[in-house]
Scaffold this motif. Structure first.
Motif, PDB file in Angstrom:
ATOM      1  N   MET A   1      -8.827  -9.209 -11.514  1.00 53.18           N
ATOM      2  CA  MET A   1      -8.364  -8.089 -10.722  1.00 53.18           C
ATOM      3  C   MET A   1      -6.870  -8.276 -10.466  1.00 53.18           C
ATOM      4  N   CYS A   2      -6.476  -8.188  -9.238  1.00 50.76           N
ATOM      5  CA  CYS A   2      -5.070  -8.388  -8.866  1.00 50.76           C
ATOM      6  C   CYS A   2      -5.063  -8.598  -7.365  1.00 50.76           C
ATOM      7  N   GLY A   3      -4.830  -9.833  -6.939  1.00 51.09           N
ATOM      8  CA  GLY A   3      -4.907 -10.168  -5.528  1.00 51.09           C
ATOM      9  C   GLY A   3      -3.591 -10.078  -4.782  1.00 51.09           C
ATOM     10  N   GLY A   4      -2.496  -9.797  -5.518  1.00 49.91           N
ATOM     11  CA  GLY A   4      -1.202  -9.698  -4.869  1.00 49.91           C
ATOM     12  C   GLY A   4      -0.195  -8.973  -5.731  1.00 49.91           C
ATOM     13  N   ILE A   5       0.876  -8.509  -5.095  1.00 61.31           N
ATOM     14  CA  ILE A   5       1.941  -7.815  -5.824  1.00 61.31           C
ATOM     15  C   ILE A   5       3.304  -8.170  -5.239  1.00 61.31           C
ATOM     16  N   VAL A   6       4.336  -7.933  -6.043  1.00 62.30           N
ATOM     17  CA  VAL A   6       5.730  -8.009  -5.606  1.00 62.30           C
ATOM     18  C   VAL A   6       6.325  -6.628  -5.794  1.00 62.30           C
TER      19      VAL A   6
ATOM     20  N   GLU B   1       6.323  -4.502  -9.056  1.00 64.39           N
ATOM     21  CA  GLU B   1       7.065  -5.079 -10.183  1.00 64.39           C
ATOM     22  C   GLU B   1       6.236  -6.161 -10.870  1.00 64.39           C
ATOM     23  N   GLN B   2       5.435  -6.863 -10.063  1.00 65.19           N
ATOM     24  CA  GLN B   2       4.591  -7.925 -10.587  1.00 65.19           C
ATOM     25  C   GLN B   2       3.250  -7.904  -9.877  1.00 65.19           C
ATOM     26  N   GLY B   3       2.243  -8.435 -10.574  1.00 74.57           N
ATOM     27  CA  GLY B   3       0.928  -8.623  -9.997  1.00 74.57           C
ATOM     28  C   GLY B   3       0.592 -10.104 -10.004  1.00 74.57           C
ATOM     29  N   TYR B   4      -0.389 -10.486  -9.190  1.00 76.98           N
ATOM     30  CA  TYR B   4      -0.760 -11.884  -9.046  1.00 76.98           C
ATOM     31  C   TYR B   4      -2.273 -12.010  -9.118  1.00 76.98           C
TER      32      TYR B   4
ATOM     33  N   TRP C   1       1.383 -15.042 -12.152  1.00 79.55           N
ATOM     34  CA  TRP C   1       2.062 -13.751 -12.005  1.00 79.55           C
ATOM     35  C   TRP C   1       2.124 -13.050 -13.353  1.00 79.55           C
ATOM     36  N   PHE C   2       2.092 -11.722 -13.333  1.00 75.74           N
ATOM     37  CA  PHE C   2       2.290 -10.922 -14.540  1.00 75.74           C
ATOM     38  C   PHE C   2       3.189  -9.750 -14.198  1.00 75.74           C
TER      39      PHE C   2
ATOM     40  N   GLU D   1      -9.210  -5.645 -14.431  1.00 75.98           N
ATOM     41  CA  GLU D   1      -7.749  -5.672 -14.344  1.00 75.98           C
ATOM     42  C   GLU D   1      -7.245  -4.365 -13.752  1.00 75.98           C
ATOM     43  N   PRO D   2      -6.067  -4.409 -13.122  1.00 72.96           N
ATOM     44  CA  PRO D   2      -5.504  -3.177 -12.558  1.00 72.96           C
ATOM     45  C   PRO D   2      -5.058  -2.240 -13.671  1.00 72.96           C
TER      46      PRO D   2
END
Length: 154
Positions: A1-6, A98-101, A106-107, A147-148
């Motif tokens: 999934m995606c547990g965080g973002i920037v 800008e990024q996912g975690y 990070w991606f 995935e997001p």
């Protein structure tokens, strides 16, 4: 999934930051010019674009005692298509990122955004990140089956 973002700090109204973050967190964001959001934080929030405005909104629901909204931070695109969110008057939004975690890695979010959904029940609104079945490469890298969904690049 995606547990965080920037996300870029200059995209989010300063008054919204104070609703979700401590002064120390905001000072750290100001130093780097970037904000972060993680679902496991005390008050998780997502920067979203809605009605031609950008604002921070609560990310999902982890509180089964005071909220009747779905107890998760994510919405499967299949369940949205099947109408399972219809009772919550869903509105599609862009989560500014800008990024996912995920799982310590990070991606990059090439498009600058992730598909989101604002759900509403009575006067309460929350944002959920929309996911799809993970591609083989995402599954291999992050060991996750969801995935997001990135927003389309215009």
């Amino acid at each position: 999934m995606c547990g965080g973002i920037v996300w870029k700090l200059d995209k989010v109204p300063k008054k919204d930051l104070q609703k979700f973050y401590t002064k120390e967190q905001i000072d750290k964001f100001n130093e780097s010019g970037k904000g972060t959001s993680f679902f496991w934080e005390a008050q998780p929030a997502l920067p979203i674009e809605i009605d031609n405005q950008i604002k921070l909104m609560p990310w999902g629901n982890r509180d089964d005692k005071t909220s009747k909204l779905p107890q998760t931070g994510w919405a499967k695109v299949e369940s949205i298509r099947d109408g399972k969110w219809k009772w919550l008057h869903p509105k599609r939004v862009k989560i500014i990122a800008e990024q996912g975690y995920e799982k310590g890695k990070w991606f990059n979010v090439k498009s600058g955004g992730i598909e989101g959904l604002v759900a509403k029940l009575d006067k309460e609104e929350r944002t959920y990140m929309i996911t799809k079945p993970a591609s083989e490469s995402y599954r291999e890298l992050f060991k996750h089956n969801r995935e997001p969904i990135e927003t389309k690049i215009l």
